[in-house]
Design a protein around this motif. Structure first.
Motif, PDB file in Angstrom:
ATOM      1  N   GLU A 109       3.026   5.389   1.143  1.00  0.00           N
ATOM      2  CA  GLU A 109       3.410   4.422   2.172  1.00  0.00           C
ATOM      3  C   GLU A 109       2.584   3.149   2.034  1.00  0.00           C
ATOM      4  O   GLU A 109       3.108   2.027   2.096  1.00  0.00           O
ATOM      5  CB  GLU A 109       3.180   5.049   3.548  1.00  0.00           C
ATOM      6  CG  GLU A 109       4.156   4.550   4.599  1.00  0.00           C
ATOM      7  CD  GLU A 109       3.944   5.254   5.919  1.00  0.00           C
ATOM      8  OE1 GLU A 109       3.803   4.556   6.922  1.00  0.00           O
ATOM      9  OE2 GLU A 109       3.883   6.508   5.909  1.00  0.00           O
ATOM     10  N   ALA A 110       1.293   3.323   1.816  1.00  0.00           N
ATOM     11  CA  ALA A 110       0.389   2.181   1.656  1.00  0.00           C
ATOM     12  C   ALA A 110       0.786   1.365   0.435  1.00  0.00           C
ATOM     13  O   ALA A 110       0.804   0.127   0.464  1.00  0.00           O
ATOM     14  CB  ALA A 110      -1.044   2.687   1.527  1.00  0.00           C
ATOM     15  N   ASP A 112       3.826   1.243  -0.899  1.00  0.00           N
ATOM     16  CA  ASP A 112       5.099   0.590  -0.584  1.00  0.00           C
ATOM     17  C   ASP A 112       4.875  -0.706   0.170  1.00  0.00           C
ATOM     18  O   ASP A 112       5.469  -1.737  -0.135  1.00  0.00           O
ATOM     19  CB  ASP A 112       5.962   1.524   0.274  1.00  0.00           C
ATOM     20  CG  ASP A 112       6.858   2.385  -0.598  1.00  0.00           C
ATOM     21  OD1 ASP A 112       6.836   2.168  -1.819  1.00  0.00           O
ATOM     22  OD2 ASP A 112       7.551   3.267  -0.048  1.00  0.00           O
ATOM     23  N   LYS A 113       3.994  -0.636   1.164  1.00  0.00           N
ATOM     24  CA  LYS A 113       3.699  -1.802   2.002  1.00  0.00           C
ATOM     25  C   LYS A 113       3.121  -2.926   1.161  1.00  0.00           C
ATOM     26  O   LYS A 113       3.434  -4.091   1.328  1.00  0.00           O
ATOM     27  CB  LYS A 113       2.727  -1.412   3.111  1.00  0.00           C
ATOM     28  CG  LYS A 113       3.438  -0.883   4.341  1.00  0.00           C
ATOM     29  CD  LYS A 113       2.454  -0.556   5.430  1.00  0.00           C
ATOM     30  CE  LYS A 113       3.172   0.102   6.593  1.00  0.00           C
ATOM     31  NZ  LYS A 113       2.210   0.654   7.544  1.00  0.00           N
ATOM     32  N   CYS A 116       5.917  -4.502  -0.960  1.00  0.00           N
ATOM     33  CA  CYS A 116       6.900  -5.289  -0.213  1.00  0.00           C
ATOM     34  C   CYS A 116       6.419  -6.706   0.073  1.00  0.00           C
ATOM     35  O   CYS A 116       7.186  -7.551   0.532  1.00  0.00           O
ATOM     36  CB  CYS A 116       7.245  -4.603   1.102  1.00  0.00           C
ATOM     37  SG  CYS A 116       8.296  -3.194   0.821  1.00  0.00           S
ATOM     38  N   LEU A 119       4.066  -8.930   5.307  1.00  0.00           N
ATOM     39  CA  LEU A 119       4.693  -8.213   6.414  1.00  0.00           C
ATOM     40  C   LEU A 119       4.994  -9.201   7.525  1.00  0.00           C
ATOM     41  O   LEU A 119       4.333 -10.240   7.640  1.00  0.00           O
ATOM     42  CB  LEU A 119       3.738  -7.139   6.943  1.00  0.00           C
ATOM     43  CG  LEU A 119       3.344  -6.064   5.939  1.00  0.00           C
ATOM     44  CD1 LEU A 119       2.126  -5.333   6.451  1.00  0.00           C
ATOM     45  CD2 LEU A 119       4.494  -5.104   5.716  1.00  0.00           C
ATOM     46  N   ASP A 123       5.075  -6.814  13.055  1.00  0.00           N
ATOM     47  CA  ASP A 123       4.637  -5.600  12.363  1.00  0.00           C
ATOM     48  C   ASP A 123       3.130  -5.585  12.172  1.00  0.00           C
ATOM     49  O   ASP A 123       2.465  -4.577  12.374  1.00  0.00           O
ATOM     50  CB  ASP A 123       5.309  -5.498  10.985  1.00  0.00           C
ATOM     51  CG  ASP A 123       6.579  -4.678  11.064  1.00  0.00           C
ATOM     52  OD1 ASP A 123       6.936  -4.309  12.201  1.00  0.00           O
ATOM     53  OD2 ASP A 123       7.194  -4.427  10.005  1.00  0.00           O
ATOM     54  N   SER A 124       2.626  -6.791  11.774  1.00  0.00           N
ATOM     55  CA  SER A 124       1.189  -6.860  11.508  1.00  0.00           C
ATOM     56  C   SER A 124       0.389  -6.616  12.786  1.00  0.00           C
ATOM     57  O   SER A 124      -0.641  -5.952  12.773  1.00  0.00           O
ATOM     58  CB  SER A 124       0.805  -8.198  10.878  1.00  0.00           C
ATOM     59  OG  SER A 124       1.014  -9.221  11.814  1.00  0.00           O
ATOM     60  N   SER A 127       0.657  -3.020  13.499  1.00  0.00           N
ATOM     61  CA  SER A 127      -0.169  -2.241  12.571  1.00  0.00           C
ATOM     62  C   SER A 127      -1.646  -2.393  12.904  1.00  0.00           C
ATOM     63  O   SER A 127      -2.414  -1.430  12.831  1.00  0.00           O
ATOM     64  CB  SER A 127       0.104  -2.635  11.118  1.00  0.00           C
ATOM     65  OG  SER A 127      -0.351  -3.940  10.910  1.00  0.00           O
TER      66      SER A 127
END
Ligand SMILES: [Zn+2]
Ligand SMILES: [Zn+2]
Ligand SMILES: [Zn+2]
Ligand SMILES: [Zn+2]
Length: 276
Positions: A109-110, A112-113, A116, A119, A123-124, A127
């Protein structure tokens, strides 16, 4: 002025009379009487007169029925413990697998982020909040709080690998059913004792040392063993031969006299002499 009498309680020390009055005061020492010892012809398990005697490799005597029952119970217990241990190992493995999977997913997941790119702001914010809260949780988890349900630490249940071997109930040494020796005692002519030495017709008591010949199961007393049988290498009763290692010294109970088989003759009960 204090009263000078044997029941005087005003003085700063205990009188002998006062000590006698307090039965639980200080260390108690008592000599064990004959009734506290197992007599020679009794089974170590049921403490009754031995029937169809069997001896272990260290010379402990049991009835055939008692020792068979005990070993079967031990085997059932070992089986039960091993089953539980197997279940415990499987549970540990599944927990470890789940933790590994979670770790892997988190790292993916990390990644993927990161791939991408940038962000979005909401989202940030989310997060960052999430990281803050997780950080707080992490910090809180360092401290075990028994009064908060969320912070109560889990008890770690560790299980030791159970032993596979059955043990002698008297000497606690490893023992197997096939290693038991059948003992053939010579019945005693004296009514007070059950067995006697076939050579000198002396009754076996806790004071005598008995030697069991492994190949035939006959039992003789130690003086006869040393003077007659040890060197001839054949049993007095059945003439069966034996090697120099094929004998067992039978274990007997205590006698109440010092220096017999090294057993302790005194019991000591420790109790506090004074409360500070
Ligand atoms: Zn018994
Ligand atoms: Zn034993
Ligand atoms: Zn003898
Ligand atoms: Zn014999």
């Amino acid at each position: 002025m204090p009263r000078h009498a044997k029941n005087n309680t005003a003085s700063s020390f205990f009188t002998a009379h006062e000590k006698q009055q307090l039965s639980e005061y200080g260390t108690q020492k008592k000599r064990l009487g004959k009734e506290s010892f197992r007599s020679f012809d009794c089974c170590s398990l049921c403490l009754k007169t031995i029937e169809e005697a069997k001896a272990c490799q260290k010379g402990h005597l049991f009835c055939k029925e008692c020792i068979f029952e005990n070993l079967l119970a031990q085997k059932a217990k070992i089986k039960r413990e091993q089953k539980l241990y197997k279940q415990y190992l499987a549970r540990m493995q599944s927990e470890k697998d789940a933790a590994d999977r979670q770790k892997e997913e988190a790292s993916l997941e990390a990644f993927d982020k990161l791939e991408c790119g940038v962000l979005n702001t909401t989202d940030s914010v989310n997060s960052s909040e999430a990281t803050n809260s997780s950080g707080r949780e992490k910090h809180a988890k360092k401290f075990n709080a028994f009064w908060m349900p969320s912070l109560t630490p889990d008890a770690k249940m560790e299980m030791k690998k159970p032993s596979k071997h059955t043990r002698c109930p008297e000497g606690n040494h490893p023992m197997k059913l096939k290693h038991l020796v059948t003992v053939k005692f010579t019945p005693s002519l004296d009514s007070s004792t059950k067995f006697q030495c076939p050579v000198c017709s002396k009754s076996f008591t806790n004071a005598s040392t008995a030697i069991l010949l492994k190949p035939c199961g006959h039992v003789v007393c130690k003086p006869c063993w040393t003077n007659l049988i040890k060197d001839t290498r054949s049993c007095y009763t059945c003439q069966k031969g034996f090697t120099s290692e094929e004998f067992i010294q039978l274990a007997s109970g205590g006698t109440g006299f010092a220096g017999h088989h090294g057993e302790s003759l005194e019991v000591t009960k420790l109790s506090p002499a004074a409360w500070v």
